[in-house]
Design a protein around this motif. Structure first.
Motif, short mmCIF file in Angstrom:
data_model
loop_
_atom_site.label_atom_id
_atom_site.label_comp_id
_atom_site.label_asym_id
_atom_site.label_seq_id
_atom_site.Cartn_x
_atom_site.Cartn_y
_atom_site.Cartn_z
N UNK A 273 22.04 32.43 34.41
CA UNK A 273 22.33 32.06 35.63
C UNK A 273 20.97 31.13 36.22
N UNK A 274 19.64 31.60 35.87
CA UNK A 274 18.54 30.97 36.24
C UNK A 274 18.30 29.82 35.70
N UNK A 275 18.89 29.43 34.47
CA UNK A 275 18.94 28.29 33.64
C UNK A 275 19.92 27.17 34.37
N UNK A 276 21.15 27.68 34.51
CA UNK A 276 22.05 26.87 35.40
C UNK A 276 21.44 26.49 36.54
N UNK A 277 21.03 27.33 37.52
CA UNK A 277 20.31 26.84 38.72
C UNK A 277 19.18 25.86 38.46
N UNK A 278 18.49 26.02 37.28
CA UNK A 278 17.22 25.22 37.23
C UNK A 278 17.73 23.79 36.72
N UNK A 279 18.96 23.81 35.98
CA UNK A 279 19.31 22.60 35.43
C UNK A 279 20.27 21.81 36.41
N UNK B 200 15.39 31.97 18.83
CA UNK B 200 16.02 32.10 20.30
C UNK B 200 16.73 33.53 20.44
N UNK B 201 15.97 34.42 21.14
CA UNK B 201 16.72 35.62 21.24
C UNK B 201 16.84 35.97 22.65
N UNK B 202 17.83 36.98 22.94
CA UNK B 202 18.27 37.42 24.21
C UNK B 202 17.69 38.88 24.03
N UNK B 203 17.06 39.22 25.29
CA UNK B 203 16.34 40.62 25.71
C UNK B 203 16.64 40.87 27.04
N UNK B 204 17.66 41.91 27.08
CA UNK B 204 17.99 42.19 28.68
C UNK B 204 18.54 41.17 29.52
N UNK B 205 19.42 40.44 28.80
CA UNK B 205 20.25 39.06 29.38
C UNK B 205 19.17 38.02 29.62
N UNK B 206 17.92 38.13 29.29
CA UNK B 206 17.02 37.20 29.32
C UNK B 206 16.66 36.44 28.20
#
Length: 209
Positions: free
Chosen positions: A22-28, A54-60
């Motif tokens: 979501x943060x990436x979508x907002x940033x882009x 590229x890894x996901x940890x806790x939805x980040x």
């Protein structure tokens, strides 16, 4: 690689800390969160066999060195930091039952827990204050952090092992009845997850090694 995936790659590379979809979508800007998640999965597959993953940890999401190459970048001697049995128990309880208050931790352990134990876990970056319970007295509640997931190589708490897995790997000895009760309690609540065995030579007090 499509333009969205390239943009995601650039954003994560330049970010100061891991980012959610979501943060990436907002940033882009115009990117939809669903499209970003698809791009993240494509990127993770793209980097799967490279020196950086590229890894996901806790939805980040963030980039990290491939595990099999970590030794090439290590320049300092590692210092093994051991937790006392009490600290390991407290960490396991928080991981399986979070968010929990100190009183709830003590109820599960059956013994009093010193504030120093929680301080050690927060100093390690594995536990954080997650707010206050909306009950009389409003006690502080604790939860694990993304650093906890990252340190133990977990994508989410759902990846924590259960009783059967711990026994199969030899991490749960017959004498570890307390740990079995911790995990079983979490599984009965729907957690289905496990914890780490405490060091055998650690004393059962609230002192970190």
């Amino acid at each position: 690689m499509n333009e969205l995936a390239r943009a995601i790659e650039a954003a994560l590379f330049a970010a100061d800390e891991p980012m959610t979809a979501d943060a990436l979508a907002s940033f882009l800007g115009d990117a939809a969160a669903g499209d970003v998640r698809t791009g993240l999965r494509e990127l993770a597959e793209h980097y799967g066999k490279r020196g950086v993953h590229l890894v996901e940890r806790g939805k980040r999401w963030h980039f990290e060195t491939a595990p099999d190459l970590a030794h090439l970048l290590r320049r300092e001697k590692e210092q093994v930091r051991r937790l006392s049995r009490a600290a390991t128990e407290v960490l396991a309880i928080i991981a399986y039952h979070e968010p929990v208050s100190r009183a709830e931790v003590e109820s599960i352990r059956g013994v009093q827990t010193s504030g120093g134990t929680l301080d050690v876990l927060m100093e390690a970056g594995w536990v954080k204050i997650a707010g206050r319970r909306e009950v009389p007295g409003r006690p502080v509640i604790y939860a694990t952090t993304p650093d906890f997931l990252d340190h133990f190589g977990l994508s989410s708490r759902r990846d924590l092992p259960g009783i059967a897995e711990l026994r199969a790997t030899g991490l749960l000895d017959p004498v570890e009845d307390a740990y079995e009760s911790l995990v079983s309690g979490a599984e009965s609540e729907g957690g289905g997850e496990g914890d780490q065995q405490a060091p055998q030579d650690a004393s059962d007090n609230d002192t970190a090694y």
